[in-house]
Write an enzyme that holds these catalytic residues in place. Structure first.
Site, PDB file in Angstrom:
ATOM      1  N   ASP A  45       0.839  -1.201   0.000  1.00 37.80           N
ATOM      2  CA  ASP A  45       0.000   0.000   0.000  1.00 37.80           C
ATOM      3  C   ASP A  45       0.874   1.251   0.000  1.00 37.80           C
ATOM      4  OD1 ASP A  45      -2.287   1.669   0.296  1.00 37.80           O
ATOM      5  OD2 ASP A  45      -1.993   1.696   2.448  1.00 37.80           O
ATOM      6  N   GLU A 111      -1.802  -4.633  -4.141  1.00 40.35           N
ATOM      7  CA  GLU A 111      -0.827  -4.083  -3.199  1.00 40.35           C
ATOM      8  C   GLU A 111       0.060  -5.178  -2.617  1.00 40.35           C
ATOM      9  OE1 GLU A 111      -3.617  -0.288  -1.878  1.00 40.35           O
ATOM     10  OE2 GLU A 111      -3.629  -2.134  -0.697  1.00 40.35           O
TER      11      GLU A 111
END
Length: 214
Positions: A45, A111
């Site tokens: 992320d 991610e």
């Protein structure tokens, strides 16, 4: 299976366990044991955010922080990332024990894969993956940042009473789905769901603008 997903990703892992972790949902590890993608997703992320911010700063040197933030959000939020994962077919390789595949989970996959590539091959390999997969979103970022449907709604219906009301949430605690209703002059005109209230509000506003007069 590993070779097929590596071909799709465009990267060959030295440590195949990292890729396996990136494609293991917590519900699967809860049943079968072993590690899942949560830590990789946490790492990925931040890496995706950094890479996209860096690319935008290089591509748009005259844009201020506010506009760059909107542009980045149009690229790295759950919905666009989920669309990439769905189009690429990465989600077909996910090991999942129970529950339904959602946009939030699909964006987690992207991610997590980024985090796995970073640990296996370093930041430049992670950058290659992110820029390659998100190239069309990066190219569209300037247009996407203009699509503030909520602001357009307030402009179009200036003088009217516009009220966005929260209508609860569902889903897992760490991946909630919010429902928002839009009222204009006391009349319910739209309802939408999103991974956060802001997204749901934008969807409501878009519905009204695209459907014409209230």
């Amino acid at each position: 299976m590993m070779k097929d997903i590596e071909t799709l990703i465009g990267y060959t892992f030295e440590n195949k366990n990292l890729l396996q972790r990136a494609l293991t949902h917590p519900s699967y590890s809860h049943i079968h044991g072993g590690e899942n993608y949560q830590r990789l997703e946490f790492l990925g992320d931040s890496i995706v955010d950094f890479i996209i911010a860096d690319e935008l700063c290089k591509d748009y040197p005259n844009f201020d922080e506010g506009k760059l933030t909107k542009m980045r959000g149009a690229i790295v939020s759950a919905t666009p990332l989920a669309g990439v994962v769905k189009d690429k077919g990465y989600d077909a390789y996910l090991k999942m024990g129970f529950g339904q595949l959602s946009d939030n989970i699909r964006s987690d996959i992207f991610e997590a894969i980024c985090g796995a590539i970073y640990l296996d091959g370093g930041i430049e390999k992670a950058r290659e993956f992110v820029v390659k997969d998100l190239s069309s979103l990066i190219a569209q970022a300037k247009d996407n940042c203009k699509k503030d449907f909520k602001s357009t709604l307030y402009e179009k219906y200036a003088g009217h009473t516009i009220d966005f009301k929260d209508n609860g949430k569902k889903g897992e605690e760490h991946q909630p789905i919010f429902t928002v209703e839009l009222y204009i002059d006391g009349n319910l005109v739209a309802s939408a769901e999103g991974e956060n209230k802001k997204t749901a509000q934008q969807k409501c506003a878009r519905q009204v603008l695209e459907n014409g007069e209230v």
